[in-house]
Design a protein around this motif. Structure first.
Motif, PDB file in Angstrom:
ATOM      1  N   LYS A  92      42.247  36.136  50.248  1.00  0.00           N
ATOM      2  CA  LYS A  92      43.593  36.641  49.964  1.00  0.00           C
ATOM      3  C   LYS A  92      44.218  37.131  49.133  1.00  0.00           C
ATOM      4  O   LYS A  92      43.495  37.839  48.422  1.00  0.00           O
ATOM      5  N   GLU A  93      45.880  37.736  49.230  1.00  0.00           N
ATOM      6  CA  GLU A  93      46.438  38.902  48.444  1.00  0.00           C
ATOM      7  C   GLU A  93      45.995  37.809  47.021  1.00  0.00           C
ATOM      8  O   GLU A  93      46.614  36.982  46.595  1.00  0.00           O
ATOM      9  N   GLY A  94      45.704  39.691  46.324  1.00  0.00           N
ATOM     10  CA  GLY A  94      46.025  39.141  44.501  1.00  0.00           C
ATOM     11  C   GLY A  94      44.656  38.028  43.852  1.00  0.00           C
ATOM     12  O   GLY A  94      44.805  37.826  42.991  1.00  0.00           O
ATOM     13  N   GLN A  95      43.785  38.300  44.801  1.00  0.00           N
ATOM     14  CA  GLN A  95      42.384  37.772  44.539  1.00  0.00           C
ATOM     15  C   GLN A  95      41.502  38.393  44.567  1.00  0.00           C
ATOM     16  O   GLN A  95      39.865  38.036  45.421  1.00  0.00           O
ATOM     17  N   SER A  96      40.793  39.667  44.192  1.00  0.00           N
ATOM     18  CA  SER A  96      40.480  40.864  45.294  1.00  0.00           C
ATOM     19  C   SER A  96      39.757  40.923  43.332  1.00  0.00           C
ATOM     20  O   SER A  96      39.984  40.176  41.702  1.00  0.00           O
ATOM     21  N   LEU A  97      38.754  41.496  43.276  1.00  0.00           N
ATOM     22  CA  LEU A  97      37.864  41.945  41.948  1.00  0.00           C
ATOM     23  C   LEU A  97      38.223  42.193  41.186  1.00  0.00           C
ATOM     24  O   LEU A  97      38.332  42.277  39.729  1.00  0.00           O
ATOM     25  N   LEU A  98      39.287  43.540  41.065  1.00  0.00           N
ATOM     26  CA  LEU A  98      40.058  44.368  40.640  1.00  0.00           C
ATOM     27  C   LEU A  98      40.964  43.747  39.909  1.00  0.00           C
ATOM     28  O   LEU A  98      41.436  43.518  38.834  1.00  0.00           O
ATOM     29  N   ASP A  99      41.670  42.631  40.826  1.00  0.00           N
ATOM     30  CA  ASP A  99      42.488  41.791  40.265  1.00  0.00           C
ATOM     31  C   ASP A  99      42.063  40.611  38.926  1.00  0.00           C
ATOM     32  O   ASP A  99      43.007  40.552  37.827  1.00  0.00           O
ATOM     33  N   GLY A 100      41.187  39.872  39.695  1.00  0.00           N
ATOM     34  CA  GLY A 100      39.873  39.510  38.739  1.00  0.00           C
ATOM     35  C   GLY A 100      40.199  39.914  36.852  1.00  0.00           C
ATOM     36  O   GLY A 100      40.265  39.697  36.504  1.00  0.00           O
ATOM     37  N   LEU A 101      39.308  41.207  37.444  1.00  0.00           N
ATOM     38  CA  LEU A 101      39.482  41.946  36.016  1.00  0.00           C
ATOM     39  C   LEU A 101      40.862  42.721  35.501  1.00  0.00           C
ATOM     40  O   LEU A 101      40.720  42.381  34.230  1.00  0.00           O
ATOM     41  N   MET A 117      32.137  38.292  33.220  1.00  0.00           N
ATOM     42  CA  MET A 117      31.285  37.307  33.683  1.00  0.00           C
ATOM     43  C   MET A 117      32.159  35.465  34.337  1.00  0.00           C
ATOM     44  O   MET A 117      32.172  34.992  34.836  1.00  0.00           O
ATOM     45  N   ILE A 118      33.437  35.597  33.094  1.00  0.00           N
ATOM     46  CA  ILE A 118      33.731  34.203  33.213  1.00  0.00           C
ATOM     47  C   ILE A 118      35.139  34.526  33.915  1.00  0.00           C
ATOM     48  O   ILE A 118      35.447  33.498  35.335  1.00  0.00           O
ATOM     49  N   VAL A 119      36.635  35.335  33.565  1.00  0.00           N
ATOM     50  CA  VAL A 119      37.930  35.657  34.217  1.00  0.00           C
ATOM     51  C   VAL A 119      37.582  35.940  35.565  1.00  0.00           C
ATOM     52  O   VAL A 119      38.695  35.272  36.628  1.00  0.00           O
ATOM     53  N   PRO A 120      37.134  37.185  35.686  1.00  0.00           N
ATOM     54  CA  PRO A 120      36.921  37.730  37.356  1.00  0.00           C
ATOM     55  C   PRO A 120      36.489  36.643  38.000  1.00  0.00           C
ATOM     56  O   PRO A 120      38.056  36.138  39.818  1.00  0.00           O
ATOM     57  N   PRO A 121      35.596  35.973  38.415  1.00  0.00           N
ATOM     58  CA  PRO A 121      35.201  34.688  39.358  1.00  0.00           C
ATOM     59  C   PRO A 121      37.004  33.735  39.158  1.00  0.00           C
ATOM     60  O   PRO A 121      36.872  32.985  40.748  1.00  0.00           O
ATOM     61  N   ALA A 122      37.534  33.089  38.916  1.00  0.00           N
ATOM     62  CA  ALA A 122      38.263  32.380  38.528  1.00  0.00           C
ATOM     63  C   ALA A 122      39.538  32.377  38.851  1.00  0.00           C
ATOM     64  O   ALA A 122      39.892  32.180  39.619  1.00  0.00           O
ATOM     65  N   ILE A 123      39.673  34.128  38.559  1.00  0.00           N
ATOM     66  CA  ILE A 123      40.766  34.584  39.524  1.00  0.00           C
ATOM     67  C   ILE A 123      40.589  34.694  40.555  1.00  0.00           C
ATOM     68  O   ILE A 123      41.502  34.554  42.247  1.00  0.00           O
ATOM     69  N   MET A 124      39.044  35.485  41.258  1.00  0.00           N
ATOM     70  CA  MET A 124      38.909  35.785  42.371  1.00  0.00           C
ATOM     71  C   MET A 124      38.683  34.697  43.650  1.00  0.00           C
ATOM     72  O   MET A 124      39.444  34.580  44.572  1.00  0.00           O
ATOM     73  N   PHE A 125      38.720  33.319  42.625  1.00  0.00           N
ATOM     74  CA  PHE A 125      38.240  32.365  43.981  1.00  0.00           C
ATOM     75  C   PHE A 125      39.477  31.011  43.723  1.00  0.00           C
ATOM     76  O   PHE A 125      40.577  30.398  44.836  1.00  0.00           O
ATOM     77  N   LEU A 126      40.501  31.250  41.971  1.00  0.00           N
ATOM     78  CA  LEU A 126      41.176  29.993  42.401  1.00  0.00           C
ATOM     79  C   LEU A 126      43.451  30.903  42.654  1.00  0.00           C
ATOM     80  O   LEU A 126      43.689  30.160  42.210  1.00  0.00           O
ATOM     81  N   GLY A 127      43.138  32.123  41.478  1.00  0.00           N
ATOM     82  CA  GLY A 127      44.252  32.615  42.371  1.00  0.00           C
ATOM     83  C   GLY A 127      44.922  31.948  41.006  1.00  0.00           C
ATOM     84  O   GLY A 127      44.416  31.882  40.131  1.00  0.00           O
ATOM     85  N   ALA A 128      46.187  32.296  41.223  1.00  0.00           N
ATOM     86  CA  ALA A 128      46.939  31.742  40.062  1.00  0.00           C
ATOM     87  C   ALA A 128      47.313  30.281  39.503  1.00  0.00           C
ATOM     88  O   ALA A 128      47.556  30.526  38.484  1.00  0.00           O
TER      89      ALA A 128
END
Lengths: 542, 47
Positions: free
Chosen positions: A233-242, A314-325
């Motif tokens: 999904k858009e906005g859920q890449s590693l760079l978006d998480g970071l 290790m915490i916030v980036p995967p949360a954004i990558m999998f669950l997004g907004a």
């Protein structure tokens, strides 16, 4: 003055550094820091955070180690005894130190409970409830074994069942048996390690557990950094998480808010364990000819490495990558982030059961090295106050801690008791302790004694910078931040607590604990004074 | 991730990692002080 019975010390320099680092590295690094950073301006939060690290944490940690050893060389290991001798035997500071033993002692009352959640979640992953496969057993109340949770609401329900947060006394029915059973095992492990003593219990355990923490962290970091947009999904890449974690959000506006500076300074106190009496107590067991200057800096930076380099990635980036907004709205809440969002992430991640187990095992190991450090100052306090043997002290500390945890487990609705314990012991008292301690160092211990203590056995020469940093930077900084905190947050929080019956009962209990510590300290310090007077009279008569 | 994000991440991680590595290096290369006789371990006294 009666000499305390115990003369323990650390076995090696590495041992004490790992023990103090273990004390500092805990849930604050892996859950509280990412939640605070992400909800207080992301990258902009790092400016006050780094300033607090350099202005407060590094100089205060050095001074606290030195202060601890100064007391330890004179047979004192609790804040009461250390403050008493470091202030030139002033009863006022002895009583202050006794009162400030409250900090680590009360933190442990709820920390043990949270530690048992981590153990329970790790066991759940091993059993396969929170992910497919596994051994097929369930420790969560009302959940059949072998079922994986398939929605965010189910993870929320599992968390509520574990903590009993739906209503008061929820854990004291049949449903709470597994939670309280795991808690009992954690408590026994903690008290047994304290009973074993400083070098044979705490040091050996920290040496064994530190590599496990590092291995678990590396496994999870590697997994996180090798995932890229797993959902597509858009906005859920590693760079978006970071980016969610590190992008400065309205930097100019964020830095004008006193609440952000407060959050950064509180985070530093919480995560480094300074001004909670744990570092002071551990420092008192360092031998006279061993280094404290480099050891204090190394343990502070080990904590920062775990917090910023591991917890920050290790915490916030995967949360954004999998669950997004959906995740971004709840990331600011520490418990939601750790016990609802991340299990949901592991549920969607390939081999999530393994990574979920590694993560909660990491949290558990980090938590237990912190919780044992919170027990030692109270044990030392009882030794100096009553001269009890180690067995008797551990029994008394265990009974007192379990009484406090009983209150936390009783008033579980909305976790109000836990919130009240956390506020007074981990937010209010460390600030107060920092102010008392810096005043003691600057005006009573003095530059020369601090320098001599830091220079004794020093590998690096930092002594000439520490006193000016504390006197001219840390003390004014702390006074300003504490003033803003009292003006802004303190009054609101008190009003909020007064409205909740569970909070009020908790606060009455905490007041009783504080009063008991102060009363025992007054009698102990008066006894020391009397013994000193008698000793002098005896000397004069001879 | 914005340029500001890259800068804040690089500066923070660089500072922490650099100082942490330096501490580890100093710890690893510095000789350990010998035990002083007045600091002998006497845990047995209260156990």
């Amino acid at each position: 003055m009666k000499k305390p019975m115990q003369n323990e010390h650390w076995g090696s320099r590495l041992g004490v550094v790992l023990a103090v680092s273990g004390s500092a590295v805990g849930l604050g690094n892996f859950l509280r820091f990412p939640a605070q950073a992400a909800s207080n301006g992301g990258g902009a939060f790092m400016i006050p955070y780094l300033i607090a690290l350099v202005a407060v944490a590094i100089p205060l940690a050095s001074a606290e180690w030195a202060l601890g050893r100064y007391g330890g060389r004179r047979g004192m290991h609790s804040p009461m005894g250390i403050y008493y001798v470091a202030s030139g035997r002033r009863p006022f500071f002895g009583v202050c130190g006794g009162g400030l033993t409250f900090t680590a002692f009360v933190i442990n009352m709820y920390y043990l409970f949270v530690e048992s959640w981590c153990a329970l979640y790790a066991l759940q992953y091993l059993g396969g409830l929170l992910a497919p496969l596994g051994l097929g057993f369930s420790l969560f109340p009302n959940q059949a074994p072998g079922l994986s949770l398939d929605s965010a609401a189910a993870y929320q329900d599992a968390f509520l069942a574990t903590t009993g947060a739906t209503r008061d006394r929820a854990l004291f029915g049949a449903n709470g048996a597994s939670v309280l059973g795991v808690f009992a095992l954690c408590a026994i492990a903690n008290f047994w390690l304290i009973y074993r003593g400083v070098s044979k219990g705490i040091e050996r355990f920290c040496k064994a557990v530190a590599p496990l923490i590092l291995i678990c962290s590396i496994i999870i970091i590697f997994r996180v950094l090798t995932l890229d947009n797993p959902t597509g999904k858009e906005g859920q890449s590693l760079l978006d998480g970071l980016g969610f974690m590190w992008n400065p959000q309205n930097a100019a506006e964020t830095l004008k808010k006193p609440s952000v500076w407060l959050a950064a300074t509180s985070q530093i106190f919480f995560s480094t364990s300074i001004c909670t009496s744990a570092v002071l107590c551990y420092g008192s067991y360092v031998q006279a000819k061993r280094d404290v200057a480099l050891s204090s800096l190394t343990s502070t930076m080990t904590n920062e490495f775990c917090e910023v380099c591991l917890g920050g990635l290790m915490i916030v980036p995967p949360a954004i990558m999998f669950l997004g907004a959906a995740a971004s709205e709840k990331i600011g809440s520490v418990f939601s982030l750790g016990f609802v969002i991340l299990p949901n992430v592991f549920g969607q991640m390939p081999a999530g059961q393994f990574f979920g187990f590694a993560f909660f095992a990491l949290l558990f190991f980090a938590a237990i090295t912190s919780s044992i450090s919170q027990l030692q100052p109270a044990s030392a306090f009882l030794e100096e106050a009553f001269g009890w043997t180690r067995g008797k002290r551990v029994l008394a500390v265990a009974l007192a801690e379990l009484t406090g945890t009983f209150v936390v487990c009783w008033f579980t609705e909305g976790l109000v008791a836990l919130d009240a314990f956390d506020f007074w012991s981990a937010n209010f008292m460390p600030f107060l302790c920092a102010l008392v301690q810096t005043t003691l160092i600057v005006f009573f211990l003095g530059r020369k004694k601090l320098r001599d203590e830091l220079d004794s056995g020093a590998i690096i020469k930092t002594s000439k910078y520490v006193f000016p940093a504390i006197a001219f930077v840390s003390l004014p900084y702390l006074a300003i931040v504490f003033g803003f905190w009292l003006y802004g947050e303190f009054v609101n929080k008190c009003k909020e607590f007064a409205a909740k019956p569970g909070s009020l009962t908790s606060e009455i209990f905490l007041l009783a604990v504080f009063a008991a510590l102060v009363i025992v300290s007054i009698f102990t310090v008066l006894r020391w004074k009397r013994e000193e007077r008698l000793g002098k009279e005896k000397g004069a008569n001879l | 991730m914005t340029l500001g994000g890259w800068i804040s991440m690089t500066v923070t991680l660089g500072f922490v990692l650099g100082l942490f590595s330096w501490c580890c290096y100093k710890m690893a290369t510095a000789p350990d002080a010998p035990d002083s006789p007045d600091d002998s371990d006497d845990e047995s006294r209260d156990s």
